[in-house]
Design a protein around this motif. Structure first.
Motif, PDB file in Angstrom:
ATOM      1  N   ARG A  21       0.850  -1.191   0.000  1.00  0.00           N
ATOM      2  CA  ARG A  21       0.000   0.000   0.000  1.00  0.00           C
ATOM      3  C   ARG A  21       0.882   1.236   0.000  1.00  0.00           C
ATOM      4  NH1 ARG A  21      -5.019  -0.872   4.116  1.00  0.00           N
ATOM      5  NH2 ARG A  21      -5.831  -2.717   3.106  1.00  0.00           N
ATOM      6  N   LEU A  23       0.908   4.624   0.849  1.00  0.00           N
ATOM      7  CA  LEU A  23       0.070   5.596   1.547  1.00  0.00           C
ATOM      8  C   LEU A  23       0.504   7.022   1.247  1.00  0.00           C
ATOM      9  CD1 LEU A  23      -0.156   3.852   5.023  1.00  0.00           C
ATOM     10  CD2 LEU A  23      -1.802   3.777   3.175  1.00  0.00           C
ATOM     11  N   ARG A  24       1.779   7.178   0.959  1.00  0.00           N
ATOM     12  CA  ARG A  24       2.291   8.533   0.764  1.00  0.00           C
ATOM     13  C   ARG A  24       3.147   8.547  -0.490  1.00  0.00           C
ATOM     14  NH1 ARG A  24       6.928  11.245   1.534  1.00  0.00           N
ATOM     15  NH2 ARG A  24       6.841  13.401   2.292  1.00  0.00           N
ATOM     16  N   TYR A  63      -5.470  -1.349  -3.335  1.00  0.00           N
ATOM     17  CA  TYR A  63      -5.640  -0.252  -2.381  1.00  0.00           C
ATOM     18  C   TYR A  63      -5.985   1.047  -3.109  1.00  0.00           C
ATOM     19  CZ  TYR A  63      -4.586   3.311   1.074  1.00  0.00           C
ATOM     20  OH  TYR A  63      -4.675   4.396   1.898  1.00  0.00           O
ATOM     21  N   GLU A  67      -9.371   3.297  -2.740  1.00  0.00           N
ATOM     22  CA  GLU A  67      -9.358   4.730  -2.467  1.00  0.00           C
ATOM     23  C   GLU A  67     -10.158   5.465  -3.537  1.00  0.00           C
ATOM     24  OE1 GLU A  67      -8.361   4.604   0.790  1.00  0.00           O
ATOM     25  OE2 GLU A  67      -7.484   6.556   0.386  1.00  0.00           O
ATOM     26  N   ARG A  70     -13.776   5.233  -2.758  1.00  0.00           N
ATOM     27  CA  ARG A  70     -14.163   6.168  -1.699  1.00  0.00           C
ATOM     28  C   ARG A  70     -14.290   7.580  -2.262  1.00  0.00           C
ATOM     29  NH1 ARG A  70     -11.115   9.529   1.191  1.00  0.00           N
ATOM     30  NH2 ARG A  70      -9.135   8.598   0.627  1.00  0.00           N
ATOM     31  N   TRP A  74     -17.052  10.575  -2.242  1.00  0.00           N
ATOM     32  CA  TRP A  74     -16.669  11.820  -1.563  1.00  0.00           C
ATOM     33  C   TRP A  74     -16.860  13.038  -2.447  1.00  0.00           C
ATOM     34  CZ3 TRP A  74     -12.089  12.582   2.216  1.00  0.00           C
ATOM     35  CH2 TRP A  74     -12.309  11.834   3.367  1.00  0.00           C
ATOM     36  N   GLU A 129      -4.955  11.643  -6.006  1.00  0.00           N
ATOM     37  CA  GLU A 129      -6.376  11.322  -5.841  1.00  0.00           C
ATOM     38  C   GLU A 129      -7.070  11.196  -7.198  1.00  0.00           C
ATOM     39  OE1 GLU A 129      -7.964  13.038  -1.581  1.00  0.00           O
ATOM     40  OE2 GLU A 129      -7.730  14.479  -3.196  1.00  0.00           O
TER      41      GLU A 129
ATOM     42  N   LEU B 211      -6.046   0.991  10.459  1.00  0.00           N
ATOM     43  CA  LEU B 211      -4.658   1.387  10.708  1.00  0.00           C
ATOM     44  C   LEU B 211      -4.478   2.347  11.880  1.00  0.00           C
ATOM     45  CD1 LEU B 211      -2.891   2.179   7.323  1.00  0.00           C
ATOM     46  CD2 LEU B 211      -2.299   0.475   9.020  1.00  0.00           C
ATOM     47  N   GLN B 307       0.377  12.193   5.859  1.00  0.00           N
ATOM     48  CA  GLN B 307       0.561  10.742   5.720  1.00  0.00           C
ATOM     49  C   GLN B 307       1.775  10.221   6.477  1.00  0.00           C
ATOM     50  OE1 GLN B 307      -1.625   8.671   4.606  1.00  0.00           O
ATOM     51  NE2 GLN B 307      -3.004  10.313   4.017  1.00  0.00           N
ATOM     52  N   GLY B 312      -2.136   6.558   6.386  1.00  0.00           N
ATOM     53  CA  GLY B 312      -3.367   5.886   6.007  1.00  0.00           C
ATOM     54  C   GLY B 312      -4.609   6.719   6.212  1.00  0.00           C
ATOM     55  N   ASN B 314      -7.340   9.830   5.720  1.00  0.00           N
ATOM     56  CA  ASN B 314      -7.916  10.231   4.433  1.00  0.00           C
ATOM     57  C   ASN B 314      -7.553  11.640   3.989  1.00  0.00           C
ATOM     58  OD1 ASN B 314      -9.109   7.809   3.947  1.00  0.00           O
ATOM     59  ND2 ASN B 314     -11.001   8.344   4.998  1.00  0.00           N
TER      60      ASN B 314
END
Lengths: 186, 336
Positions: A21, A23-24, A63, A67, A70, A74, A129, B211, B307, B312, B314
């Protein structure tokens, strides 16, 4: 016997690798991902080199697809496109892509908007995103199922789930297809 | 040897006691429900301790007692057998009685928790990955307002909480005020809390939710009634106007960047509802659901790289120029 047990252990351990994943995304990478090369008519083109260096993460990583799913809620995509069936905006499930099914086209549609009502999201979403959302939109409109799928719905299903390539199932070949100039197969 | 064991025990006690800060402990009960739960805990622990001590004494006595010389080990003495049978029956009967008393005590305590009356203050709490949405519902909708991760309540009054999960199951737990109650997507749970005295009580999500479950805390702040009304009036008001140039620049940057798509600042163009309401973010004790104390520095650090600080979550990393980051952090810190 011992060799067999050892072999089974090794083979089983191979299954322990989990999908990574991200994440950043490093800011320079995110900045580079924004530099897509579009054709003159803003349909199709080439993603930046870094997209391939990362191994097309927004199409193949579950993942990122989750996202994207989602973000689809959103940022109010449902308001015009429904769960992919369309509404005020075009459907993603009818096997017809106005601007082609390539990631860059979908990315450009979301980032810069399109004529006849699609707003630009470049001031509302970050580059990563937009890529995640583009990956999800491509998944629900894809003609063949991907190996990665986003997480399941908690609420009622109104169309086949993403891992079953809903567009391929729902594609209407005729005799009166949605788009008269479409081909016989998606 | 004994001294070394004693030193080790003292060290262990010191380490475990260090966890007993006053603002999050079921044994530091300051709410009506928490006090009756604490009494139940003490009652059950006390009775179990007495039973345990008696069993230990009986066992040590049995081990230490010298066995009388029997004619043959397998021989049964009717009188002895009868006595042993009576003792075993009595012990089993006593166990049943004690467990029944525990069951009844637990039933009546729990029932008393759920029938607590409530008055007009109703707050809707939404559990999200990984923060708490707080919405003060008032009979007059114009007086309703949103905030996040910090719940102010008037001390000595029953407050009715409506709990909803937005994504996965969370659990609302303020040990000093009440027991746990889950927040479940698609259904509404309720709990009534009451702080007997003013104070700051820490709460924590008590259902593993992903997480950053560990970084999903909040504060319940019980104020004197007049302080609460003053706080509510201030929170209801739209955001304060920019008082200097840097703050105004921060406001403009906030509105033109993705920030405004997810966050609301009442009285401005920012009306996003996906993230916490930031209208009075500068007045809250912490940011990031209890992650950092609210300062201009911590706000800037959070915006610069959410992050890394809470992997993790949003909130995306929004690329900002240094002067934009400075201005936005000044703006948010000014929103008292």
């Amino acid at each position: 016997m011992r060799m067999v047990v050892l072999l089974i252990c090794i083979v089983t351990l191979g299954g322990c690798e989990r999908e990574k994943r991200e994440l950043r995304l490093d800011p320079p990478v995110a900045a580079a991902l924004d530099k897509i090369a579009l054709m003159q008519n803003r349909i199709a083109g080439a993603p930046p080199q870094v997209y391939f260096a990362l191994d097309r993460p927004f199409e193949t990583n579950a993942y990122n697809l989750s996202e994207g799913k989602r973000l689809y809620t959103w940022f109010g995509c449902k308001g015009c496109h429904g769960d992919g069936q369309g509404g005020i905006g075009p459907s993603f499930l009818d096997g017809w892509w106005y601007y082609g099914p390539e990631m860059v086209s979908i990315f450009a549609s979301i980032r810069d908007g399109r004529p006849h009502g699609m707003p630009a999201f470049k001031n509302k979403m970050t580059t990563d995103e937009i890529w995640q959302l583009a990956g999800y939109v491509q998944t629900i409109g894809a003609y063949s199922a991907k190996t990665a799928a986003p997480s399941r719905n908690d609420d009622k299903q109104v169309r086949p789930s993403e891992n079953r390539a809903p567009a391929a199932i729902l594609f209407d070949q005729g005799p009166t297809p949605v788009h008269p100039d479409q081909g016989p197969t998606p | 040897m004994i001294r070394r064991v004693a030193r080790l025990l003292a060290l262990l006690a010191a380490i475990s006691l260090a966890g007993c800060e006053n603002w999050q402990s079921a044994l530091q009960a300051h709410g009506a429900s928490a006090i009756s739960l604490k009494h139940l805990i003490i009652f059950i622990v006390a009775v179990c301790s007495i039973v345990w001590a008696l069993v230990m004494v009986a066992m040590i006595y049995a081990l230490a007692r010298r066995r009388a010389a029997w004619r043959a080990p397998t021989e049964l003495i009717p009188e002895r057998e009868r006595r042993m049978g009576r003792i075993v029956t009595a012990c089993v009967g006593l166990t049943v009685v004690i467990i029944s008393i525990f069951t009844l005590a637990s039933f009546f305590t729990t029932r008393a928790l759920s029938v607590a009356g409530s008055d007009d203050l109703t707050i809707r709490i939404s559990g999200m990955q990984w923060w708490w949405g707080v919405q003060y519902l008032r009979p007059n909708p114009k007086q309703a307002f949103d905030t996040a991760n910090e719940i102010h309540i008037p001390a000595g009054r029953n407050v009715h909480l409506v709990l909803e999960g937005d994504d996965v199951i969370h659990s609302f737990w303020v040990p000093s005020l009440a027991g746990k109650q889950d927040l479940i997507p698609g259904r509404i749970n309720e709990i009534t809390i009451r702080a007997e005295r003013p104070g700051i009580y820490r709460g924590q999500c008590a259902e593993f939710c992903g997480l950053q479950h560990a970084h999903m805390s909040f504060f319940v702040i019980a104020d004197e009634p007049q302080d609460f009304e003053r706080w509510a009036a201030a929170q209801r008001a739209p955001a304060t106007q920019a008082s200097d140039e840097e703050i105004a620049a921060g406001r403009d940057a906030f509105m033109s960047k993705p920030c405004a798509a997810c966050h609301s600042i009442r009285g401005t163009k920012a009306t996003g509802t996906s993230g916490p309401d930031l209208t009075h973010v500068g007045s809250r004790k912490t940011i990031g659901a209890g992650l950092f104390e609210t300062t201009r520095g911590s706000l800037a650090a959070w915006i610069a790289d959410p992050q890394t600080l809470k992997p993790g979550n949003n909130m995306p990393l929004v690329p900002l120029a240094p002067e934009e980051l400075r201005a936005i952090s000044a703006y948010l810190a000014s929103l008292k």
